[in-house]
Design an enzyme around this catalytic site. Structure first.
Site: not given
Length: 248
Positions: A95, A160, A164
């Site tokens: 996470n 980002y 991801k």
């Protein structure tokens, strides 16, 4: 809100970036299902200690463990500390992440590298560290926290997006290779969730653009994590939790 809980008694879970936000909600949900939970943090020791106190106050087992999960030596030390304090790791939730808002005109190479190290490399390092034990025991659950930005334009920046999207590829690659050994690997991809990181999105009133008309709650993401942890037939999947912002 209630979470449908699998039976995780006698299991040990590690949640990276577990001191706040989505990580905190996941750590508490895992403990509620009976798991002993290691709460990883890098800087916020007080907040990690609060999560541990909350879990212990409810009768669970937990410890806080500091580590920069983008560094291999610190990951190795962290895993050894968790195994010594709680036992072998059965559930890994990758996470930990960073999401500094940067437009392409100001994004630097250093910021790009840092984002990939924290969001993507850390998942590789932590997975590699816990896989040998999971394979020996022929049971394991790995959940990677992706984002709606993996398959859309996103609001944070291309650094980002890339981190991801890479995380989802990593998820599928591992899932294909360890499924027959009793180990599942899945990704959960939140959209705008009401956490500290989402402050700029709240300021922009992005909730009005969501079909559900509100930001998500960290506990709603935790519900989906618990669902895949409790299901041995779901693997290699990315499950969206985004209020209808996109469909994947």
């Amino acid at each position: 809100m209630p979470v449908l809980l699998p039976d995780l008694n006698n299991r040990v879970a590690l949640v990276t970036g577990g001191s706040r936000g989505i990580g905190r909600a996941i750590a508490v949900a895992l403990a509620s299902a009976g798991a002993a939970v290691a709460v990883n943090y890098r800087q916020r020791a007080d907040e990690a200690a609060q999560v541990v106190t909350l879990i212990q106050g409810a009768g669970g087992r937990a410890l806080a463990v500091r580590a920069d999960v983008s560094a291999a030596d610190e990951v190795a030390r962290m895993v050894a500390e968790v195994e010594g304090g709680l036992g072998a790791i059965d559930v890994l939730v990758n996470n930990a992440g960073t999401g500094t808002f940067r437009d392409i005109d100001v994004l630097t190479e250093a910021e790009f590298d840092h984002t990939l190290a924290v969001n993507l490399k850390s998942a590789f390092l932590c997975t590699q560290a816990v896989l040998p034990g999971m394979r020996a025991r022929r049971w394991g659950r790995i959940v990677n926290l992706s984002s709606v930005a993996a398959r859309g334009a996103g609001a944070v920046g291309v650094h980002y997006n890339a981190s991801k999207a890479g995380l989802e590829g990593l998820t599928r690659g591992y899932a294909a290779r360890v499924a027959r050994e009793g180990i599942t690997v899945n990704a959960v991809a939140p959209g705008p969730i009401d956490t500290e990181m989402a402050a700029p999105l709240k300021a922009a009133n992005i909730a009005e653009r969501l079909p559900v008309g509100r930001l998500g709650a960290a506990e709603e993401v935790a519900q989906i994590v618990m669902m895949v942890v409790g299901n041995g037939f779901v693997t290699g999947q990315t499950i969206a939790v985004n209020g209808g912002l996109s469909f994947i």
